[in-house]
Design a protein around this motif. Structure first.
Motif, PDB file in Angstrom:
ATOM      1  N   PRO A   3       0.848  -1.198   0.000  1.00 39.78           N
ATOM      2  CA  PRO A   3       0.000   0.000   0.000  1.00 39.78           C
ATOM      3  C   PRO A   3       0.885   1.249   0.000  1.00 39.78           C
ATOM      4  N   LEU A   4       0.425   2.314  -0.639  1.00 39.39           N
ATOM      5  CA  LEU A   4       1.277   3.484  -0.842  1.00 39.39           C
ATOM      6  C   LEU A   4       0.940   4.681   0.039  1.00 39.39           C
ATOM      7  N   ILE A   5       0.039   4.481   0.996  1.00 46.25           N
ATOM      8  CA  ILE A   5      -0.305   5.544   1.931  1.00 46.25           C
ATOM      9  C   ILE A   5      -0.724   4.894   3.250  1.00 46.25           C
ATOM     10  N   ALA A   6      -0.369   5.539   4.342  1.00 48.25           N
ATOM     11  CA  ALA A   6      -0.758   5.048   5.663  1.00 48.25           C
ATOM     12  C   ALA A   6      -1.177   6.248   6.497  1.00 48.25           C
ATOM     13  N   GLN A   7      -2.042   5.998   7.456  1.00 48.74           N
ATOM     14  CA  GLN A   7      -2.508   7.043   8.356  1.00 48.74           C
ATOM     15  C   GLN A   7      -2.181   6.636   9.784  1.00 48.74           C
ATOM     16  N   ALA A  15       4.145   7.129   0.282  1.00 53.66           N
ATOM     17  CA  ALA A  15       5.281   6.518  -0.405  1.00 53.66           C
ATOM     18  C   ALA A  15       5.845   7.476  -1.446  1.00 53.66           C
ATOM     19  N   ALA A  16       7.156   7.510  -1.544  1.00 57.61           N
ATOM     20  CA  ALA A  16       7.816   8.312  -2.573  1.00 57.61           C
ATOM     21  C   ALA A  16       7.442   7.748  -3.941  1.00 57.61           C
ATOM     22  N   SER A  17       7.246   8.642  -4.881  1.00 58.23           N
ATOM     23  CA  SER A  17       6.955   8.258  -6.263  1.00 58.23           C
ATOM     24  C   SER A  17       8.022   8.865  -7.159  1.00 58.23           C
ATOM     25  N   ARG A  18       8.041   8.432  -8.393  1.00 56.55           N
ATOM     26  CA  ARG A  18       8.987   9.030  -9.341  1.00 56.55           C
ATOM     27  C   ARG A  18       8.749  10.527  -9.462  1.00 56.55           C
ATOM     28  N   GLY A  73      11.301   4.765   0.108  1.00 57.99           N
ATOM     29  CA  GLY A  73      11.185   6.055   0.772  1.00 57.99           C
ATOM     30  C   GLY A  73       9.744   6.442   0.997  1.00 57.99           C
ATOM     31  N   TRP A  74       9.531   7.120   2.119  1.00 55.10           N
ATOM     32  CA  TRP A  74       8.212   7.593   2.509  1.00 55.10           C
ATOM     33  C   TRP A  74       8.339   8.995   3.080  1.00 55.10           C
ATOM     34  N   GLY A  92      11.223   8.527   5.927  1.00 51.86           N
ATOM     35  CA  GLY A  92      11.616   7.206   6.409  1.00 51.86           C
ATOM     36  C   GLY A  92      11.432   6.217   5.287  1.00 51.86           C
ATOM     37  N   GLY A  93      11.555   4.968   5.616  1.00 52.85           N
ATOM     38  CA  GLY A  93      11.301   3.961   4.608  1.00 52.85           C
ATOM     39  C   GLY A  93      12.228   2.786   4.711  1.00 52.85           C
ATOM     40  N   PHE A  94      12.266   2.058   3.630  1.00 55.30           N
ATOM     41  CA  PHE A  94      13.014   0.816   3.546  1.00 55.30           C
ATOM     42  C   PHE A  94      14.158   0.986   2.561  1.00 55.30           C
ATOM     43  N   ALA A  95      15.180   0.178   2.717  1.00 55.61           N
ATOM     44  CA  ALA A  95      16.338   0.227   1.820  1.00 55.61           C
ATOM     45  C   ALA A  95      16.094  -0.621   0.577  1.00 55.61           C
ATOM     46  N   GLY A  96      14.865  -1.047   0.382  1.00 57.29           N
ATOM     47  CA  GLY A  96      14.493  -1.874  -0.749  1.00 57.29           C
ATOM     48  C   GLY A  96      13.600  -3.011  -0.282  1.00 57.29           C
ATOM     49  N   PRO A  97      13.139  -3.844  -1.212  1.00 54.50           N
ATOM     50  CA  PRO A  97      12.295  -4.978  -0.845  1.00 54.50           C
ATOM     51  C   PRO A  97      13.032  -5.933   0.083  1.00 54.50           C
ATOM     52  N   PRO A  98      12.292  -6.779   0.794  1.00 55.19           N
ATOM     53  CA  PRO A  98      12.947  -7.734   1.689  1.00 55.19           C
ATOM     54  C   PRO A  98      13.763  -8.752   0.907  1.00 55.19           C
ATOM     55  N   ASP A  99      14.778  -9.301   1.584  1.00 52.46           N
ATOM     56  CA  ASP A  99      15.580 -10.347   0.953  1.00 52.46           C
ATOM     57  C   ASP A  99      14.800 -11.668   0.966  1.00 52.46           C
ATOM     58  N   ALA A 100      15.416 -12.732   0.504  1.00 56.90           N
ATOM     59  CA  ALA A 100      14.752 -14.031   0.408  1.00 56.90           C
ATOM     60  C   ALA A 100      14.264 -14.546   1.755  1.00 56.90           C
TER      61      ALA A 100
END
Length: 189
Positions: A3-7, A15-18, A73-74, A92-100
């Motif tokens: 999801p790209l938005i949270a409250q 969520a950051a977009s292009r 990024g968020w 804030g945010g994540f450094a990318g998708p989760p690993d395996a």
């Protein structure tokens, strides 16, 4: 898909977009208009994500399309209240998708004038919920400077436990229980 938005009670976490990253990096006069929020006094945030990190996130979003959205990024937007307009208070945010193994790395920054109000705790809590909503994240890790007790407290308030230490950096981790949300499909999909 994430999801790209949270409250949260006081924040909209977007969520950051292009488009947002492009405006922030290359057309900063349009960034607050596109974001729909006032900017903090010091923007970009001192100590926040570097320009190189933002360029990398933009490249990942460009290459990964919709599947990359939400992983790089968020923006933490303080909801309008009284005479204070909707305001960008942090990132804030994540450094990318989760690993395996389902591990993802989380980071966060709050503008100096908005610190000490619990907003970082809300931001991290919202990001933990986003990670759970994907059904893909099983564990979150976050690093904080050893000399930054406020950031350590934010992580502890959100269920993170100290994991490992280095001379200058502390590592915190927490388990994530994937949310079962029919709109997102089956957990583990």
């Amino acid at each position: 898909m994430i999801p790209l938005i949270a409250q949260t009670p006081r924040l909209t976490i977007l969520a950051a977009s292009r488009a947002l990253l492009t405006a922030e990096l290359h057309k900063p006069q349009y960034f607050p208009l596109l974001l729909g929020a006032a900017l903090p006094a010091a923007w970009p945030l001192p100590g926040g994500p570097s320009r190189a990190a933002q360029e990398g996130a933009l490249a990942q979003l460009t290459a990964g399309g919709r599947d990359a959205a939400g992983w790089y990024g968020w923006y933490a937007l303080r909801k309008a209240e009284g005479d204070v307009p909707r305001t960008l208070v942090g990132v804030g945010g994540f450094a990318g998708p989760p690993d395996a193994a389902g591990m993802a790395e989380l980071d966060f920054f709050i503008a100096e004038e908005w610190r000490g109000q619990g907003l970082a705790t809300e931001l991290v809590g919202g990001l933990v919920q986003q990670a759970a909503a994907t059904g893909r994240v099983r564990r979150l890790v976050a690093h904080t400077p050893a000399g930054h007790p406020a950031a350590q407290q934010v992580l502890r308030r959100n269920g993170f436990e100290p994991a490992e230490t280095a001379a200058e950096t502390l590592c915190f981790e927490r388990a994530v229980v994937p949310a079962a949300d029919a709109a997102l499909g089956p957990v583990g999909a």
